[in-house]
Design a protein around this motif. Structure first.
Motif, mmCIF file in Angstrom:
data_model
loop_
_atom_site.group_PDB
_atom_site.id
_atom_site.type_symbol
_atom_site.label_atom_id
_atom_site.label_comp_id
_atom_site.label_asym_id
_atom_site.label_seq_id
_atom_site.Cartn_x
_atom_site.Cartn_y
_atom_site.Cartn_z
ATOM 1 N N ALA A 173 0.795 -1.088 -0.023
ATOM 2 C CA ALA A 173 0.104 0.072 0.136
ATOM 3 C C ALA A 173 0.821 1.087 0.048
ATOM 4 O O ALA A 173 0.374 2.361 -0.593
ATOM 5 N N THR A 174 2.027 1.109 0.616
ATOM 6 C CA THR A 174 2.686 2.338 0.712
ATOM 7 C C THR A 174 4.187 1.955 0.226
ATOM 8 O O THR A 174 5.230 1.721 0.882
ATOM 9 N N PRO A 175 4.298 1.823 -1.147
ATOM 10 C CA PRO A 175 5.438 1.129 -1.670
ATOM 11 C C PRO A 175 6.744 2.242 -1.539
ATOM 12 O O PRO A 175 6.443 3.336 -1.624
ATOM 13 N N ALA A 176 7.936 1.607 -1.165
ATOM 14 C CA ALA A 176 9.078 2.543 -1.039
ATOM 15 C C ALA A 176 9.651 2.765 -2.261
ATOM 16 O O ALA A 176 10.697 2.489 -3.034
ATOM 17 N N ARG A 177 8.813 3.792 -2.931
ATOM 18 C CA ARG A 177 9.257 4.249 -4.396
ATOM 19 C C ARG A 177 10.359 5.173 -4.374
ATOM 20 O O ARG A 177 10.474 5.955 -3.379
ATOM 21 N N ALA A 178 11.018 5.505 -5.605
ATOM 22 C CA ALA A 178 11.828 6.279 -5.848
ATOM 23 C C ALA A 178 11.235 7.802 -5.705
ATOM 24 O O ALA A 178 9.826 7.796 -6.041
ATOM 25 N N GLY A 179 12.149 8.648 -5.300
ATOM 26 C CA GLY A 179 11.736 10.120 -5.277
ATOM 27 C C GLY A 179 11.506 10.535 -6.945
ATOM 28 O O GLY A 179 12.468 10.203 -7.772
ATOM 29 N N GLU A 180 10.442 11.290 -7.326
ATOM 30 C CA GLU A 180 10.082 11.598 -8.678
ATOM 31 C C GLU A 180 10.097 12.912 -8.954
ATOM 32 O O GLU A 180 9.310 13.831 -8.209
ATOM 33 N N MET A 181 10.813 13.474 -9.665
ATOM 34 C CA MET A 181 10.776 15.059 -10.332
ATOM 35 C C MET A 181 10.014 14.914 -11.622
ATOM 36 O O MET A 181 10.539 14.182 -12.394
ATOM 37 N N THR A 212 5.073 16.110 -23.554
ATOM 38 C CA THR A 212 5.176 15.045 -22.863
ATOM 39 C C THR A 212 5.893 15.511 -21.472
ATOM 40 O O THR A 212 6.095 16.671 -21.099
ATOM 41 N N ILE A 213 5.717 14.692 -20.396
ATOM 42 C CA ILE A 213 6.336 14.782 -18.968
ATOM 43 C C ILE A 213 7.515 13.661 -18.823
ATOM 44 O O ILE A 213 7.129 12.639 -19.062
ATOM 45 N N SER A 214 8.656 14.303 -18.580
ATOM 46 C CA SER A 214 9.751 13.158 -18.133
ATOM 47 C C SER A 214 9.799 13.125 -16.841
ATOM 48 O O SER A 214 9.944 14.170 -15.928
ATOM 49 N N VAL A 215 9.624 11.738 -16.078
ATOM 50 C CA VAL A 215 9.947 11.721 -14.592
ATOM 51 C C VAL A 215 11.353 11.126 -14.405
ATOM 52 O O VAL A 215 11.783 10.279 -14.932
ATOM 53 N N LEU A 216 11.970 11.749 -13.464
ATOM 54 C CA LEU A 216 13.151 11.623 -13.172
ATOM 55 C C LEU A 216 13.349 11.016 -11.629
ATOM 56 O O LEU A 216 12.540 11.625 -10.889
ATOM 57 N N ASP A 217 13.975 10.031 -11.659
ATOM 58 C CA ASP A 217 14.466 9.422 -10.276
ATOM 59 C C ASP A 217 15.398 10.812 -9.563
ATOM 60 O O ASP A 217 16.308 10.804 -10.135
ATOM 61 N N THR A 218 14.934 11.044 -8.513
ATOM 62 C CA THR A 218 15.638 12.156 -7.846
ATOM 63 C C THR A 218 17.141 11.543 -7.263
ATOM 64 O O THR A 218 17.748 12.459 -6.630
ATOM 65 N N ASP A 219 17.206 10.296 -7.258
ATOM 66 C CA ASP A 219 18.664 9.804 -6.639
ATOM 67 C C ASP A 219 19.477 9.324 -7.713
ATOM 68 O O ASP A 219 20.631 9.902 -7.915
ATOM 69 N N SER A 220 19.058 8.607 -8.591
ATOM 70 C CA SER A 220 19.943 7.884 -9.888
ATOM 71 C C SER A 220 20.001 8.974 -10.838
ATOM 72 O O SER A 220 20.703 8.927 -11.971
ATOM 73 N N PHE A 221 18.655 9.989 -11.181
ATOM 74 C CA PHE A 221 18.950 11.025 -12.035
ATOM 75 C C PHE A 221 18.479 10.287 -13.485
ATOM 76 O O PHE A 221 18.670 11.112 -14.521
ATOM 77 N N GLU A 222 17.953 9.208 -13.322
ATOM 78 C CA GLU A 222 17.488 8.585 -14.547
ATOM 79 C C GLU A 222 16.024 8.877 -14.899
ATOM 80 O O GLU A 222 15.321 9.243 -14.112
ATOM 81 N N VAL A 223 15.779 8.880 -16.341
ATOM 82 C CA VAL A 223 14.369 9.209 -16.632
ATOM 83 C C VAL A 223 13.713 7.781 -16.722
ATOM 84 O O VAL A 223 13.906 6.827 -17.231
ATOM 85 N N ILE A 278 -3.559 14.180 -14.166
ATOM 86 C CA ILE A 278 -2.870 12.939 -14.305
ATOM 87 C C ILE A 278 -2.623 12.043 -13.258
ATOM 88 O O ILE A 278 -2.298 12.455 -12.302
ATOM 89 N N ASP A 279 -3.165 10.658 -13.264
ATOM 90 C CA ASP A 279 -2.920 9.759 -12.144
ATOM 91 C C ASP A 279 -1.385 9.630 -12.054
ATOM 92 O O ASP A 279 -0.802 9.207 -12.872
ATOM 93 N N ALA A 280 -0.937 10.089 -10.638
ATOM 94 C CA ALA A 280 0.470 10.137 -10.469
ATOM 95 C C ALA A 280 1.207 8.852 -10.687
ATOM 96 O O ALA A 280 2.269 8.362 -11.064
ATOM 97 N N GLU A 281 0.251 7.613 -10.257
ATOM 98 C CA GLU A 281 0.619 6.222 -10.401
ATOM 99 C C GLU A 281 0.975 5.674 -11.882
ATOM 100 O O GLU A 281 1.960 5.226 -12.174
ATOM 101 N N THR A 282 -0.194 6.060 -12.482
ATOM 102 C CA THR A 282 -0.245 5.487 -13.725
ATOM 103 C C THR A 282 0.102 6.193 -14.907
ATOM 104 O O THR A 282 0.352 5.822 -15.997
ATOM 105 N N GLY A 283 -0.025 7.478 -14.872
ATOM 106 C CA GLY A 283 0.644 8.411 -15.790
ATOM 107 C C GLY A 283 -0.827 8.744 -16.765
ATOM 108 O O GLY A 283 -0.552 9.402 -17.583
#
Lengths: 322, 397
Positions: free
Chosen positions: A17-25, A34-45, A80-85
Motif C-alpha cells: 500500500a505504501t511502496p518505497a518508491r523512488a523520489g520523482e521529479m 510530454t512529461i519526463s519523470v526523473l528519479d531524484t537519486d539516480s537522475f535517470e528518466v 494525471i494519475d501520478a501512479e499510472t500516468g
C-alpha cells in the motif's frame, strides 16, 4: 489460510500500500507534449508521459495522487494519475493556461490564462469554474498565500502584480513591478511576496501587509551582458533562508540570501534556465533548461551543478511528486 | 462570473505602487492620453507578382493593438488612452491634416516618407509635441536630418543591413554580390548594404543594377541563370528589391548555387510572423485575433511606439510630451519587445534600439546582434549608427 501466515500477509499488504518508491521529479517538455519523470537519486528518466499540447505549469495535489498540468495549447488543465500516468480528466481552465497555484486547501486551483488577460479559479473537486477575474495583459505568475487569504497574479505586458482577495475574488490592489514580471512566491510565512521581472532583470520583494516594495534584488555576472540576465522561476530552500533564482539566457542560477537579500553565488547550468524544484530532502535542486533540452541537478549544500540529464524538447516546469 | 476592476480600488493601487502619481492621486479624474496616427498614403509601383498585396491597414493595426495593451494597464491606473487615425490620400493636404491632428493630440505617430515627415516635424504646431516615426527607415532622419521632436520606432536601414552583415560574417559568407532594383527604396537599401559591407569588412565582389524588362513569372527559369552567369565569384547574392518586384524570382534560379539575401530569402526584419520565441507567440496571436492577418514590421513599429508611450505614461504618471520624451530617452526606460532583450531609445538620435531578426519565410534563422560583436555599453548598438558616428546634434543636452 493458516493463522500463522496471516500477520505476515497483512504486513506485506501494508508494504504494497505504501511502496518505497523512488523520489520523482516531474518535468514538463513544452515542445514535446510530454512529461519526463526523473528519479531524484539516480537522475535517470524513469518514464515519459504523454500530455496535451504545450505542457507548461505543473503541480501536485497535496496527497500526491494526481498531478495538474497546464496544457496551454489544449486550453485545459489536465489531471494525471501520478501512479499510472493516465490522463484522468480535464479541468475547465480558461484559454491558454500557463501557470497556476493550488491553494493550501487543495481544492482551488488559481490559473493564469496567458492569452486571455484573466485569472481563472477552478474547484478541482466539482470541476467547475468558481470565478474569473480580469487582470492585466498576459497573466503569468500565480501564488496563493500560505494562509490561503490572498492570491497574486502577475501580468507580463501590463507589468503589474494583482492582489486578489480569495474570499471575494475581488482584486484589492494592483502594484507596478519591473518589466515582464514572471513568477510570484510568498516568503517568510506569507509576510513577503517576491516577484521576478524577466526583462527588468530584478526580483522585487514586497511587504505583504502594506503591499509596499521592501527591496529589490539585482544581479551581475562577470562576462554576461546585463540584458541577458533575466530572472524567471525561483524557489526557497525548506528552511526559507535561501532563494535559488533561475536567470534564463544568462544560463546561471543565482543563490540569494533571503534574509539579507544579497546574492551569494551564481551556478552555471544549461541554456535558458526556466524553473526549478527541490527534491524531498531539499539537498538537490533540479532546473529546467529550455534551450539545451536538459535538466541540471544542483547540490544545494555545495552550490554546484553535479549532473545534467537529457529530457524532452524545451523542458519548462518542474514539480516533485509528494 | 467575471469581476471587473472597480474604480474605488484605484487608490489602493496607487498607494501600493512605488511611484509618485502626482495629480492623479486624487483618484477621481482620469489622465487623458490622446494619441494620433497620421498616415500619408503613397503610390506603389506595380510589381510582377500579385501573391502578396500590402494590406491597407498596415501599421495602424499595430497602433490599435498597442493602444489596447496600454489601455489595460491604464484601466488599473486611471490613464485613459485614445487613438485618432488620420489618412491623407496621395496628393492630399498633409500639413493641414497634421495641424489638425496636433491640435487634438501632442503625441503623434507618423507614417510618411522622410521628406513629408520632416515637413510635419518642422511645423510650428509640432514644436513641443512628440512625434514617433513608424514608416520612414531612412538613415538621414537619424543622422544629419534628425529632429529633437521625432523618435524612431522603425529600425533604420543601417540597423537592418548591419544585422545581415553580422549574420554573413558569423556564417563566414564574406564575399557578396549585389543586384539592386531601380526604385528609390531599392537604391537606399542597396546603399545601406554597401555601407554595412564596408563597416564589417565584407567584400563586395559585384554590384549590378536590375534592368530586366518582361514578365519574370514566366521566364525566370531561363533569364536569371543567364543574368547571374557572369557575376564575379561570391558566397551570397544580395538583392535590393524593397517593393517586392523581381527578387522572389531570383531564388534557386542563380547560375551558381548560392543563397540569396537582402530583400528576399535571408531577410533582416524588425518583425515577422515566424517569430515565436521570447513570448512572441502571444503578441502574434493577439495581433492576428484583432487584425485577421499576420503582423508586419510596420505594424510592429507602430505597436512599439504606442507601447513606449504607454510605458512612459505608466512610469511617470504624466501625459506631458516633454516629460514623456525625457523619460523615454533616460536609462530608466525599457520596453519588452518580445525579442529577448529590453528595447530602449538612443539618446543621441532618438532611435529605438532593438534586436533585428534574420528570417526566411518559414522560420527565424537567427537574432542579431550576435555575441561575436562586442560593444562597450550595449550590444544592440552594434546595429546602425553608433554615438561616435552620428551626425545628429538635435539631441545634444
Amino acid at each position: 489460510m493458516s493463522p500463522r501466515i496471516a500477520p505476515a500477509l497483512t504486513a506485506l499488504a501494508l508494504l504494497l500500500a505504501t511502496p518505497a518508491r523512488a523520489g520523482e521529479m516531474w518535468i514538463t517538455n513544452e515542445l514535446d507534449d510530454t512529461i519526463s519523470v526523473l528519479d531524484t537519486d539516480s537522475f535517470e528518466v524513469l518514464r515519459t508521459i504523454p500530455t496535451g499540447e504545450r505542457p507548461r505549469g505543473i503541480t501536485f495535489a497535496p496527497d500526491g495522487t494526481v498531478a495538474y498540468v497546464c496544457a496551454s495549447d489544449s486550453d485545459a488543465v489536465q489531471v494525471i494519475d501520478a501512479e499510472t500516468g493516465e490522463i484522468l480528466h480535464d479541468l475547465p481552465s480558461g484559454e491558454d493556461p500557463e501557470q497556476f497555484a493550488l491553494a493550501p486547501d487543495g481544492q482551488h486551483l488559481w490559473i493564469a490564462n496567458e492569452d486571455d488577460a484573466v485569472t481563472t479559479v477552478v474547484d478541482v473537486s466539482t470541476r467547475r469554474v468558481a470565478a474569473q477575474i480580469d487582470v492585466g495583459i498576459e497573466p503569468e505568475g500565480m501564488a496563493v498565500s500560505p494562509d490561503g487569504s490572498l492570491a497574486i497574479t502577475t501580468s507580463e505586458t501590463t507589468n503589474m502584480a494583482h492582489w486578489i482577495d480569495t474570499a471575494t475574488y475581488e482584486p484589492v490592489a494592483n502594484t507596478l513591478v519591473d518589466t515582464r514580471p514572471r513568477d510570484a512566491e510568498f516568503a517568510k510565512d506569507g509576510a513577503e511576496l517576491w516577484v521576478s521581472a524577466e526583462i527588468g532583470g530584478t526580483v522585487t520583494v514586497f511587504d505583504v501587509a502594506t503591499q509596499a516594495q521592501k527591496t529589490q534584488v539585482t544581479f551581475a555576472i562577470p562576462g554576461v551582458n546585463d540584458d541577458q540576465i533575466q530572472p524567471v522561476g525561483f524557489a526557497f530552500t525548506p528552511d526559507g533562508h535561501t532563494a535559488f533564482v533561475a536567470l534564463g539566457p544568462a544560463n546561471h542560477v543565482a543563490v540569494v540570501n533571503a534574509d539579507t537579500y544579497e546574492v551569494e553565488d551564481y551556478i552555471l547550468v544549461g541554456r535558458r534556465v526556466w524553473h526549478l524544484a527541490f527534491d524531498a530532502t531539499g539537498g538537490k535542486l533540479f532546473t529546467t533548461n529550455g534551450v539545451s533540452g536538459d535538466v541540471t541537478v544542483i547540490d544545494v549544500e555545495g552550490r554546484e551543478a553535479i549532473q545534467t540529464v537529457k529530457v524532452g524538447r524545451f523542458p519548462w516546469g518542474a514539480a516533485l511528486r509528494p | 462570473m467575471r469581476h471587473a476592476m472597480a474604480g474605488t480600488l484605484l487608490l489602493a493601487a496607487l498607494l501600493g505602487a512605488n511611484i509618485a502619481f502626482g495629480a492623479n492621486l486624487a483618484g477621481a479624474e482620469d489622465l487623458a492620453v490622446p494619441v494620433a496616427y497620421l498616415r500619408q498614403e503613397v503610390e506603389r509601383p506595380p510589381v510582377l507578382s500579385d501573391l502578396d498585396p500590402v494590406p491597407g491597414d498596415e501599421g495602424v493595426q499595430g497602433a490599435r493593438l498597442g493602444l489596447s495593451d496600454d489601455a489595460t494597464t491604464g484601466r488599473f491606473l486611471g490613464h485613459d488612452y485614445t487613438l485618432s487615425e488620420v489618412d491623407v490620400p496621395v496628393g492630399g493636404d498633409l500639413l493641414s491634416a497634421a495641424r489638425e491632428a496636433l491640435a487634438g493630440s501632442r503625441l503623434l505617430l507618423i507614417d510618411a516618407p522622410a521628406a513629408d515627415l520632416l515637413r510635419v516635424a518642422d511645423l510650428p504646431e509640432a514644436q513641443g509635441a512628440l512625434l514617433l516615426n513608424v514608416g520612414a527607415p531612412d538613415d538621414s532622419l537619424r543622422d544629419g536630418d534628425c529632429r529633437a521632436n521625432v523618435l524612431h520606432a522603425l529600425p533604420s536601414l543601417a540597423m537592418r543591413a548591419d544585422a545581415l552583415s553580422q549574420f554573413l560574417l558569423v556564417r563566414r559568407w564574406t564575399e557578396v554580390a549585389l543586384l539592386a532594383g531601380p526604385f528609390a527604396g531599392d537604391q537606399a537599401w542597396a546603399q545601406a548594404l554597401r555601407d554595412s559591407a564596408t563597416k564589417f569588412g565584407l567584400s563586395l565582389e559585384d554590384d549590378r543594377p536590375w534592368d530586366f524588362q518582361g514578365d519574370l513569372g514566366r521566364s525566370a527559369q531561363s533569364e536569371i541563370p543567364l543574368l547571374t552567369q557572369d557575376f564575379a565569384e561570391h558566397d551570397v547574392l544580395l538583392v535590393a528589391d524593397e517593393t517586392g518586384d523581381f527578387g522572389r524570382y531570383v531564388l534557386f534560379n542563380t547560375w551558381e548555387p548560392r543563397p540569396v539575401g537582402g530583400s528576399e530569402g535571408i531577410v533582416p526584419v524588425a518583425w515577422s510572423p515566424v517569430l515565436e520565441n521570447w513570448g512572441a507567440s502571444q503578441l502574434q496571436s493577439r495581433f492576428a485575433d484583432q487584425a485577421g492577418r499576420p503582423m508586419r514590421p510596420k505594424d510592429y513599429a507602430a505597436w512599439t511606439a504606442l507601447r513606449a508611450i504607454g510605458e512612459a505614461v505608466t512610469r511617470t504618471g504624466s501625459n506631458d510630451p516633454a516629460a514623456l520624451r525625457s523619460y523615454m530617452l533616460s536609462p530608466d526606460f525599457e520596453l519588452d519587445g518580445f525579442k529577448g532583450r529590453p528595447l530602449s531609445f538612443r539618446d543621441w538620435d532618438g532611435q529605438l534600439r532593438q534586436p533585428i531578426a534574420i528570417v526566411q519565410p518559414r522560420a527565424m534563422i537567427a537574432m542579431a546582434p550576435f555575441e561575436e560583436f562586442l560593444h562597450q555599453s550595449n550590444e544592440l548598438d552594434t546595429l546602425g549608427r553608433d554615438r561616435p558616428e552620428s551626425a545628429c546634434r538635435a539631441f545634444a543636452p
